[in-house]
Design an enzyme around this catalytic site. Structure first.
Site, short mmCIF file in Angstrom:
data_model
loop_
_atom_site.label_atom_id
_atom_site.label_comp_id
_atom_site.label_asym_id
_atom_site.label_seq_id
_atom_site.Cartn_x
_atom_site.Cartn_y
_atom_site.Cartn_z
N LYS A 54 0.79 -1.20 0.00
CA LYS A 54 0.00 0.00 0.00
C LYS A 54 0.84 1.28 0.00
CE LYS A 54 -3.08 -2.40 3.13
NZ LYS A 54 -3.60 -2.36 4.53
N GLY A 55 2.10 1.14 0.45
CA GLY A 55 2.91 2.33 0.75
C GLY A 55 3.05 3.34 -0.37
N ASP A 115 7.65 2.88 -2.14
CA ASP A 115 7.89 3.95 -1.18
C ASP A 115 9.33 3.92 -0.66
OD1 ASP A 115 7.49 1.55 0.18
OD2 ASP A 115 6.06 2.34 1.63
N ASP A 118 14.44 -0.58 1.62
CA ASP A 118 15.03 -0.78 2.95
C ASP A 118 16.10 -1.87 2.82
OD1 ASP A 118 15.07 -0.31 5.80
OD2 ASP A 118 13.90 -2.11 6.10
N ARG A 180 -0.61 7.05 7.32
CA ARG A 180 -0.42 7.17 5.87
C ARG A 180 -0.84 8.52 5.31
NH1 ARG A 180 0.80 1.99 3.92
NH2 ARG A 180 -0.12 0.26 5.08
#
Ligand code: IMP
Ligand code: MG
Length: 189
Positions: A54-55, A115, A118, A180
């Site tokens: 969803k990010g 998004d 990492d 969010r």
């Protein structure tokens, strides 16, 4: 165009929860810059933009409008849902690709939009899967990258900002599903 600081140098000890790491104006400016680069690189080519949910839902929407404004109008947009198996802020292994593409990716040129890069495991796994499914070329854009956390050889093609090892939220990114809607990128609360 205003100067946008692309590398955030402040270390985690200098922040507390809720502090702004990247202002919404700087996010908007940087997305404009990236869209201009992408519009140049993909000029004359049909493109499939794939947002990773969803990010990246807000990022994908903003990028689509900036690409169009930059003159790249010949693209489709689709989404994939990926869960990186996180309990809170800790990654615990292999990403789970939940919702697959609704578009045949054979022979297509694609741009993955995520998004955060990492450890890099999620985007590397998605890239591999799309190539296996017959994509002709798979480039990637990430808004944030945490170089100190990288665990894979894969490198994204377009990076918005490099940040230290910080847990952030806002601009589509969450902490346990909340946060969010925060317009700036802030330290997770
Ligand atoms: P990776 O597979 O370790 O690169 O994980 C990438 C995904 O983990 C990102 O797409 C985010 O969904 C999530 N993630 C990693 N760091 C953060 C963070 O600081 N805040 C919110 N989500 C994060
Ligand atoms: Mg994500």
């Amino acid at each position: 165009m205003a100067f946008v600081q692309r590398i955030i140098f402040r270390s985690s000890e200098q922040y507390k929860p809720g502090d702004v790491v990247i202002k919404k104006e700087d996010i908007a400016e940087r997305i404009k810059e990236l869209a201009l680069d992408i519009a140049k690189d993909f000029a004359g080519k049909r493109l499939l933009v794939i947002g990773i949910l969803k990010g990246a839902f807000i990022l994908t929407a903003d990028l689509a409008r900036e690409l169009h404004t930059a003159g790249l109008t010949d693209f489709e947009v689709s989404f994939m849902t990926v869960k990186s198996y996180r309990a809170g802020t800790t990654s615990s292994g292999v990403p789970d690709i939940k919702n697959d593409l609704d578009i045949d990716c054979r022979n297509r040129g694609m741009l993955l939009v995520d998004d955060i890069f990492d450890t890099g495991k999620s985007i590397q796994a998605i890239h591999k899967k799309l190539i296996e499914q017959g994509a002709r070329s798979v480039k990637s854009l990430v808004l944030l990258s945490k170089p100190g956390r990288k665990e894979v050889s894969y490198t994204p093609d377009y990076v918005g900002f490099s940040i230290p090892n910080l847990w952030v939220e806002g601009y589509g990114m969450d902490t346990n599903e909340y946060g969010r809607g925060e317009p700036n990128i802030i330290i997770g609360v």
